[in-house]
Design an enzyme around this catalytic site. Structure first.
Site, PDB file in Angstrom:
ATOM      1  N   HIS A 356       3.027  -3.770  10.393  1.00 44.33           N
ATOM      2  CA  HIS A 356       2.228  -3.257   9.482  1.00 44.33           C
ATOM      3  C   HIS A 356       1.867  -3.618   8.207  1.00 44.33           C
ATOM      4  CE1 HIS A 356       2.337   0.831  11.756  1.00 44.33           C
ATOM      5  NE2 HIS A 356       3.190   0.299  12.395  1.00 44.33           N
ATOM      6  N   LYS A 544      -2.616  10.094  -1.163  1.00 41.51           N
ATOM      7  CA  LYS A 544      -1.686   9.007  -0.352  1.00 41.51           C
ATOM      8  C   LYS A 544      -0.611   8.452  -1.371  1.00 41.51           C
ATOM      9  CE  LYS A 544      -5.467   6.453  -0.181  1.00 41.51           C
ATOM     10  NZ  LYS A 544      -5.674   5.839   0.984  1.00 41.51           N
ATOM     11  N   ARG A 545       0.412   7.958  -0.640  1.00 42.26           N
ATOM     12  CA  ARG A 545       1.381   7.099  -1.545  1.00 42.26           C
ATOM     13  C   ARG A 545       0.834   6.518  -2.907  1.00 42.26           C
ATOM     14  NH1 ARG A 545       6.878   7.655   0.492  1.00 42.26           N
ATOM     15  NH2 ARG A 545       7.360   6.633  -1.679  1.00 42.26           N
ATOM     16  N   LYS A 550      -2.805   0.268  -3.905  1.00 39.40           N
ATOM     17  CA  LYS A 550      -3.969   1.467  -3.433  1.00 39.40           C
ATOM     18  C   LYS A 550      -4.622   1.838  -4.730  1.00 39.40           C
ATOM     19  CE  LYS A 550      -0.773   3.512   0.136  1.00 39.40           C
ATOM     20  NZ  LYS A 550      -1.528   3.668   1.378  1.00 39.40           N
ATOM     21  N   THR A 652      -5.047   5.351   7.261  1.00 35.59           N
ATOM     22  CA  THR A 652      -5.491   6.502   8.554  1.00 35.59           C
ATOM     23  C   THR A 652      -6.223   7.592   7.686  1.00 35.59           C
ATOM     24  OG1 THR A 652      -3.047   7.120   8.442  1.00 35.59           O
ATOM     25  CG2 THR A 652      -3.731   5.898  10.486  1.00 35.59           C
ATOM     26  N   LYS A 656      -8.919  10.675   8.493  1.00 43.81           N
ATOM     27  CA  LYS A 656      -9.030  11.960   8.616  1.00 43.81           C
ATOM     28  C   LYS A 656      -9.837  12.557   8.134  1.00 43.81           C
ATOM     29  CE  LYS A 656      -3.871  11.465   8.676  1.00 43.81           C
ATOM     30  NZ  LYS A 656      -2.647  11.391   7.623  1.00 43.81           N
TER      31      LYS A 656
HETATM   32  C1  LIG Z   1      -2.457  10.494   6.845  1.00 47.48           C
HETATM   33  C2  LIG Z   1      -1.265  10.459   5.623  1.00 47.48           C
HETATM   34  C3  LIG Z   1      -0.828   9.389   5.075  1.00 47.48           C
HETATM   35  C4  LIG Z   1      -1.465   7.986   5.079  1.00 47.48           C
HETATM   36  O1  LIG Z   1      -2.465   7.949   4.197  1.00 47.48           O
HETATM   37  P1  LIG Z   1      -3.339   6.827   3.828  1.00 47.48           P
HETATM   38  O2  LIG Z   1      -4.504   7.107   2.837  1.00 47.48           O
HETATM   39  O3  LIG Z   1      -3.915   6.002   4.864  1.00 47.48           O
HETATM   40  O4  LIG Z   1      -2.628   5.752   3.033  1.00 47.48           O
HETATM   41  C5  LIG Z   1       0.206   9.507   4.348  1.00 47.48           C
HETATM   42  N1  LIG Z   1       0.702  10.725   3.871  1.00 47.48           N
HETATM   43  C6  LIG Z   1       0.421  11.765   4.875  1.00 47.48           C
HETATM   44  C7  LIG Z   1       1.259  13.024   4.618  1.00 47.48           C
HETATM   45  C8  LIG Z   1      -0.508  11.532   5.643  1.00 47.48           C
HETATM   46  O5  LIG Z   1      -0.821  12.745   6.430  1.00 47.48           O
END
Ligand SMILES: *Cc1c(COP(=O)(O)O)cnc(C)c1O
Length: 815
Positions: A356, A544-545, A550, A652, A656
């Site tokens: 990862h 996101k985190r 990022k 991911t 979404k």
């Molecule tokens: C999808 C998701 C992530 C991943 O987000 P990225 O933008 O790909 O870093 C992190 N936390 C939650 C709660 C998510 O649903």
């Protein structure tokens, strides 16, 4: 399931009465929620029992992951059973609002972010595709902390998600496994064979809690997420201790044991060098494999494991479960009495591995001394794996110093977990095309020369039935009206939406749904945080985190620039903008916490400035988690995917957003590259350095952030504002950010990418004025998002890695 509304109501009232002995009047909201869950859980168990007998033996997949971020289940299961409307109406007859019950459910924070959410999406898709695929993880008593923002700062609150119990789980004490830690290894020659005895160990009891996994419209395939909890063993030994009056000894052993499944480590990319973490890893690996082996023998009515790898696939999500390799070897050698070669073949053929990360500092490694003392037998096995691997290199004339240095398991007093994983498994996959290329050609170059056949790509995907069908009901209805219902089982059907790209009325309906989703989010934020947002503004979202790579900081600098510009020339801003942030920072990650503080300081600064506060707004949404995501992704106009190219393995969140019709503003990183391939370059907004350019700079140097600073007054103005004077009552708070950009030469190329980011954002801003074009691009993004369904990912894992059959959904959808 339920013949009609009346039979549901009857069953539900019975359940309330049976369970807690409650009548409707006496029951609290929690009781009402809990009764509904238990009713569904029993139905699911029944389906499982009925189908188990009718099923022939098939290969099982076990997905080992330290994290499963499953989200709430109730609504999804109602949708999966296609009984949402029936239940909603039945409950309404009883004066119960289903939405109130949904709100009762805890959102188990058993993961940090993307990696844990991926595991949860994969569980759904395995069940959907009829694969016997089960999760194996840890039942943390405390999930990831709950985030509160207090005067602009992140404050962490313990996530006590089990206080009321978790009605989806079933404890199976009779299936507990004993896990052995510490002690020493004695060897002896028995019948001419070197034999190992693990002695003087400490025993820990691993108790499984099972959560049923059931996917959309498929009651034939009910799987299990098995989460392990650590309990002290109350044996005679303890009692003897206790009787002798050694209370402390017993209780300290007990509390030490229970801490194993106490907390989720709150950081996904820097290693906590803590013994407890290593204990956690071995704990759930040993428990999981122990129960798989026991189950295998029972199902196959066999006392031998010779055929094991034909019937069992063990997949390890990142390196955290990599001890599966030596642990399976231990079982085969010490408990089953197989020879090394036979055991090794079974092990390698059973196990596959997903990588990862490519950041060297995030590669997991453990001090040799720690592994030796905590897991003495496992350590010996790792040593032997390493010895034989190097012998093999020698035989193949690949034993030059550099190759050995890069590939051997031990280095500088550490055990390198990724190296152990690659040597001991049959498949190594990256999670997006670009990421897999970087694995092959950069970080694991030498391994790729040795084991080229093991390496492959499996681009991530998401459970679109959660993040689109369930999370965005209005859009789902619109899609179903337009192209029929088959897209719910076959995401590729979304391509049919292309046929509507010149249908003005459909495009307007899309825009209306987006607006309503924005209103839904606005309502929620008003209720929870007391902030008022304008749903007519552009929702520009980064959730996101919080992490340096990022680049939330890049986004903030962009907003500071827009603010500066608007102060001089209010007409420079076209339309009004709401910039939405969300995400947790690891508690010990000072930089990330400072970014949160900066976002909140900017938010306040802009809010208090009447010259711009009608057109600009910045909000930080507290406690971003799966449930929040389900509200936020459908409400976004712009999806910010702006990591430094080469650093984000896949992402991911980007998928979404896309399936909910947001336009991507991003770098050519991770799966953004494949989103661009899918939608075409005119339907995505790409800026900045590409991965090759970044890797070149990293290898050869040549980047000087001061040059960017001096060359461009837009950059220097914003960067200087980090240094005090600009934000009220702020002194040196943001110094760490300023220093990262200029003193430490901007490791993540924020300043380098800043001008092209601003330009590309400006284009999007202009495009938004042309609603028709915008909506058409939004439609193209939805239409092309099918490939990012985790059903597609899992089909690829099944074909290419696990070699296992799955149900053909095309046949299903034609009926
Ligand atoms: C999808 C998701 C992530 C991943 O987000 P990225 O933008 O790909 O870093 C992190 N936390 C939650 C709660 C998510 O649903």
């Amino acid at each position: 399931m339920f013949a009609d509304k009346e039979s549901f109501k009857q069953a539900y009232l019975m359940k309330l009465l049976e369970g807690e002995g409650l009548t409707l009047n006496e029951a609290t909201l929690w009781d009402k929620f809990s009764a509904l869950v238990i009713l569904l859980k029993e139905k699911i168990s029944m389906y499982r029992a009925v189908n188990r007998n009718s099923q022939s033996l098939v290969k099982q997949v076990y997905y080992f992951s330290m994290e499963f971020l499953i989200g709430r289940l109730l609504l999804n299961y109602l949708i999966n059973f296609k009984i949402e409307d029936l239940v909603r109406e039945g409950l309404a007859d009883l004066s119960i609002d289903l939405d109130d019950l949904l709100e009762q459910e805890a959102d188990p924070g058993l993961g940090n972010g993307g990696l844990g959410r991926l595991a949860a999406c994969f569980l759904d898709s395995m069940a959907f595709l009829g694969i016997g695929g089960h999760g194996n993880g840890i039942r943390y008593k405390y999930g990831l902390f709950e985030q509160k923002i207090v005067s602009g700062n992140q404050v962490e609150v313990a996530d006590n998600w089990l206080t009321n119990g978790y009605p989806w789980e079933t404890c199976k004490p009779e299936e507990a496994i004993v896990v052995k830690l510490k002690g020493n290894v004695r060897t002896d020659i028995i019948d001419g064979r070197l034999t190992f005895f693990h002695e003087n160990y400490e025993s820990v009891l691993a108790v499984p809690y099972d959560v049923p996994i059931m996917s959309y419209d498929n009651t034939l395939s009910i799987n299990t997420l098995r989460l392990w909890s650590a309990k002290p063993i109350c044996g005679e030994l303890d009692l003897a201790c206790f009787n002798r009056g050694e209370f402390n000894l017993t209780s300290s052993y007990e509390s030490e044991v229970e801490t194993i499944s106490y907390i989720l480590y709150p950081d996904e990319s820097s290693r906590a060098g803590r013994e407890l973490r290593l204990k956690q890893e071995y704990f759930f690996v040993a428990a999981g494999l122990g129960s798989i082996v026991r189950d295998y023998k029972k199902r196959h009515n066999s006392s031998s494991l010779q055929g094991f790898s034909r019937w069992v696939a063990v997949h390890i999500n990142d390196t955290h479960p990599v001890l599966c390799i030596p642990e399976l070897m231990r079982i085969l050698l010490d408990e089953e009495g197989l020879g090394w070669n036979e055991a090794w073949n079974i092990t390698v053929n059973t196990i596959s591995f997903t990588n990862h990360t490519i950041m060297p500092e995030a590669m997991e490694k453990w001090p040799i001394d720690l592994v030796k003392s905590l897991l003495p037998r496992i350590y010996l096995i790792i040593e032997e794996i390493d010895r034989r691997f190097k012998e093999d290199l020698k035989r193949r004339f690949m034993d030059d110093e550099e190759t050995i240095g890069n590939t051997q398991i031990f280095k500088d007093g550490y055990v390198r977990m990724a190296n152990l994983a690659i040597i001991g498994c049959s498949s190594v996959n990256g999670v997006a095309k670009l990421h897999t290329d970087i694995i092959k050609n950069e970080i694991f170059r030498d391994f790729y020369r040795i084991f080229g056949y093991k390496f492959n790509n499996k681009t991530n995907g998401v459970n679109y039935r959660r993040f689109l069908l369930a999370a965005n009901p209005k859009l789902s209805h619109l899609i179903t009206d337009a192209i029929g219902p088959n897209w719910k089982e076959d995401a590729a059907e979304l391509k049919k939406l292309h046929g509507l790209k010149d249908n003005s009325s459909f495009l307007e309906q899309l825009a209306k749904v987006k607006y309503e989703n924005k209103c839904r989010l606005v309502e929620r934020i008003k209720k929870t945080q007391g902030l008022i947002l304008d749903p007519a503004s552009i929702f520009d979202v980064q959730v996101k985190r919080i992490h340096a790579y990022k680049r939330q900081l890049l986004n903030v600098l962009k907003i500071m620039h827009l603010y500066n510009k608007a102060l001089n020339d209010p007409e420079s801003l076209t339309g009004s903008h709401t910039f939405i942030f969300g995400g947790k920072a690891a508690p010990g990650y000072h930089y990330a916490k400072t970014v949160i503080k900066l976002i909140n300081a900017l938010s306040r600064k802009i809010e208090q400035d009447p010259k711009v506060n009608k057109k600009l707004k910045v909000v930080f949404i507290e406690n971003f988690n799966v449930s929040q995501g389900e509200l936020i992704y459908p409400a976004a106009d712009i999806s910010e995917q702006i990591s430094t190219a080469s650093k984000e393995a896949s992402g991911t969140g980007n998928m979404k957003f896309m399936m909910n019709g947001a336009l991507t503003l991003g770098t050519l990183d991770g799966a953004n590259v494949e989103i661009k391939e899918a939608v075409g370059e005119e339907n995505i907004f790409i800026f900045g350095l590409n991965a090759e350019q970044v890797l070149n700079y990293t290898r050869n140097g040549g980047y000087k952030s001061w040059d960017e600073y001096h060359a461009n007054s837009v950059i220097s103005t914003c960067v200087d504002q980090l240094r005090g004077g600009f934000f009220e009552n702020m002194g040196e708070e943001f110094r760490v950010l300023y220093d990262s950009l200029l003193i430490y030469n901007d490791e993540f190329f924020v300043l380098k990418d800043f001008p092209s980011y601003i330009d590309t954002h400006k284009k999007l801003q202009a495009l938004y004025l042309d609603q028709k074009s915008w909506n058409r691009i939004s439609l193209v993004n939805m239409a092309e998002s099918g490939v990012f369904s985790s059903d597609r990912s899992i089909r690829e894992y099944a074909d290419g890695i696990w070699k296992i059959k799955y149900r053909n959904v095309n046949n299903l959808t034609s009926h």
